[in-house]
Design an enzyme around this catalytic site. Structure first.
Site, PDB file in Angstrom:
ATOM      1  N   ASP A  26       0.727  -1.369   0.469  1.00 26.57           N
ATOM      2  CA  ASP A  26      -0.135  -0.412  -0.127  1.00 26.57           C
ATOM      3  C   ASP A  26       0.751   0.741   0.030  1.00 26.57           C
ATOM      4  O   ASP A  26       0.717   1.932  -1.236  1.00 26.57           O
ATOM      5  CB  ASP A  26      -1.124  -0.030   0.934  1.00 26.57           C
ATOM      6  CG  ASP A  26      -2.377  -1.730   1.463  1.00 26.57           C
ATOM      7  OD1 ASP A  26      -2.608  -1.382   0.309  1.00 26.57           O
ATOM      8  OD2 ASP A  26      -2.171  -1.817   2.000  1.00 26.57           O
TER       9      ASP A  26
ATOM     10  N   ARG B   2      -0.566   1.181  17.176  1.00 24.85           N
ATOM     11  CA  ARG B   2      -1.380   2.056  15.776  1.00 24.85           C
ATOM     12  C   ARG B   2      -1.166   3.243  16.696  1.00 24.85           C
ATOM     13  O   ARG B   2      -0.483   4.859  16.748  1.00 24.85           O
ATOM     14  CB  ARG B   2      -2.217   2.023  15.849  1.00 24.85           C
ATOM     15  CG  ARG B   2      -2.506   1.382  15.159  1.00 24.85           C
ATOM     16  CD  ARG B   2      -1.374   1.628  13.795  1.00 24.85           C
ATOM     17  NE  ARG B   2      -1.369  -0.037  12.638  1.00 24.85           N
ATOM     18  CZ  ARG B   2      -0.497  -0.487  11.973  1.00 24.85           C
ATOM     19  NH1 ARG B   2       0.457  -0.452  12.427  1.00 24.85           N
ATOM     20  NH2 ARG B   2      -0.792  -1.235  10.664  1.00 24.85           N
TER      21      ARG B   2
ATOM     22  N   ASP C  64      -7.790   0.470  11.041  1.00 20.20           N
ATOM     23  CA  ASP C  64      -6.524   1.321  11.045  1.00 20.20           C
ATOM     24  C   ASP C  64      -6.582   3.007  10.551  1.00 20.20           C
ATOM     25  O   ASP C  64      -6.097   2.897  11.524  1.00 20.20           O
ATOM     26  CB  ASP C  64      -5.632   0.324  10.913  1.00 20.20           C
ATOM     27  CG  ASP C  64      -4.833  -0.542  11.239  1.00 20.20           C
ATOM     28  OD1 ASP C  64      -4.529  -0.432  12.057  1.00 20.20           O
ATOM     29  OD2 ASP C  64      -3.441  -1.419  10.594  1.00 20.20           O
TER      30      ASP C  64
ATOM     31  N   SER D  46      -2.185  -9.639   3.664  1.00 24.91           N
ATOM     32  CA  SER D  46      -2.532  -8.780   4.067  1.00 24.91           C
ATOM     33  C   SER D  46      -1.006  -9.078   5.551  1.00 24.91           C
ATOM     34  O   SER D  46      -2.120  -9.363   6.163  1.00 24.91           O
ATOM     35  CB  SER D  46      -3.354  -8.142   4.344  1.00 24.91           C
ATOM     36  OG  SER D  46      -3.285  -6.778   4.808  1.00 24.91           O
TER      37      SER D  46
END
Length: 404
Positions: free
Chosen positions: A16, A96, A125, A177
């Protein structure tokens, strides 16, 4: 878009974020791209990132060591309260908050106009990143390409990468992923999108942090963990900081097939998602902490803590790490850990964690009380207790029998 002159990009070097750099250049009037990679313990995934980022159009790359911040400020507080989201030990969610906070710090330092991330519009996310960004920079522009571009899936991403000469470490056949940090590795996509398919645990290269229980040794491995007020301080008698304890537990747990989880979880955005997780060290650490709490935490506190742990895990999973409620729950958790000090011994064997002994100077366990042999406990006193405890049931029965 023309007003965006400088963008700070959360850059992992994965599929990504690798194509986001040229996409931003093409679609946002060629802004300067400051790439930021967070070292949260993902190991060799950081190798060669600077060369790749610069080659694909970034003006510079920050590599920020956030391992201890993630462990000490997020993982340990979550361990103290026992936070699990539907069995999931929150590996992606743990990283995160510290990453997003550092993105804001760098964006302010660089006088950036926007922060960009590569999270999809389907996942959790995007919420985690953006809530944290809003907490520290409420006026900052946020760019989320997956909510803007016309790319429909990972195959089209690979097409875009090939057309723009962006080097990739994956192929269409290995295009899971993944998210990796010190705590865990997640696998999603490809054959795992169908819950009917068994994960390929025995296939070479699928597991990265350990082996399948099938391939684990036939002899058990013993490990001891020392805690002080709920915080791990030593492993096998050797004092280490928490992140190094997790590293050693990852090696021991991985070698013994510990910490594999295959679940269909409920995402924040409303859909169910199948994920396969490797969390070898974290699984052992949570288990050891729970064992120690069994003898050091009183019943009422333990039961309340287990209830609040669900709420705490929801907050972490849903991106509300910096919320007042999470902070308040952490204060509660800290109070519950006042006496959680002691040593836990575990036996690791083919995916199983077997209790092998626990001791604590703060133990509430009394062998003198619980023994089947002669003790100081007055068993006759239980009769009066039962009469009082059962009085509501007795009164109800008398009413039904017309004897009141």
């Amino acid at each position: 878009m023309a007003e965006i002159k400088k963008v700070v990009l959360a850059y992992s070097g994965g599929l990504d974020t690798s194509i986001i750099i040229p996409w931003l250049k093409e679609n946002y009037n060629d802004p300067e791209i400051i790439a930021v990679s967070a070292d949260v313990g993902q190991g060799d995934e950081l190798d060669g990132l600077e060369e790749k980022a610069l080659k694909t159009g970034a003006s510079k790359l920050y590599i920020e060591d956030l391992v201890d911040e993630m462990v000490d400020e997020v993982i340990i507080p979550s361990l103290k309260i026992g936070a699990k989201y539907e069995q999931y030990l929150l590996g992606t969610a743990f990283a995160r908050p510290v990453i997003a906070k550092r993105l804001v710090e760098i964006a302010k330092k660089e006088h950036a106009d926007a922060i960009c991330h590569g999270c999809t519009g389907k996942g959790n996310d995007q919420v985690r990143f953006e809530l944290a960004i809003k907490r520290f920079a409420p006026d900052m522009k946020i760019i989320a390409p997956w909510r803007e571009w016309e790319i429909k899936g990972r195959d089209e991403e690979i097409d875009y990468a090939e057309a723009h000469n962006v080097p990739l470490k994956i192929s269409r056949e290995t295009n899971y992923s993944k998210d990796k940090n010190l705590w865990h590795l997640s696998h999603e996509g490809l054959d795992l999108e169908d819950p009917a398919n068994e994960p390929k645990y025995e296939k070479e290269g699928f597991l990265e942090m350990g082996v399948s229980p099938v391939a684990a040794p036939d002899a058990p491995t013993y490990v001891t963990l020392d805690f002080v007020k709920g915080v791990p301080v030593a492993i096998d008698g050797e004092e280490k900081k928490a992140s190094d304890i997790i590293r050693k537990l990852n090696a021991l747990g991985g070698a013994n097939g510990i910490g594999l989880l295959d679940i269909v979880e409920n995402r924040l955005v409303g859909m169910k998602d199948r994920g396969v997780y490797e969390t070898p060290g974290g699984t052992i650490l949570y288990h050891a902490h729970e064992v120690l709490e069994m003898i050091t935490v009183d019943k009422d506190t333990a039961h309340m803590k287990s209830k609040l742990a669900v709420d705490f895990a929801d907050l972490v999973y849903n991106g509300k790490w910096f919320s007042p409620l999470r902070q308040a729950l952490s204060a509660f958790a800290d109070a519950t850990q006042e006496h959680v000090t002691g040593t836990v011994k575990l036996k690791l064997y083919k995916g199983n964690i077997i209790n092998a002994g626990v001791t604590s100077p703060e133990s509430l366990y009394s062998e003198k009380l619980v023994t089947f042999e002669e003790s100081d406990y007055d068993q006759a006193a239980a009769g009066g207790f039962i009469d009082l405890w059962g009085l509501p049931d007795t009164v109800q029965a008398l009413r039904e029998q017309g004897k009141l």
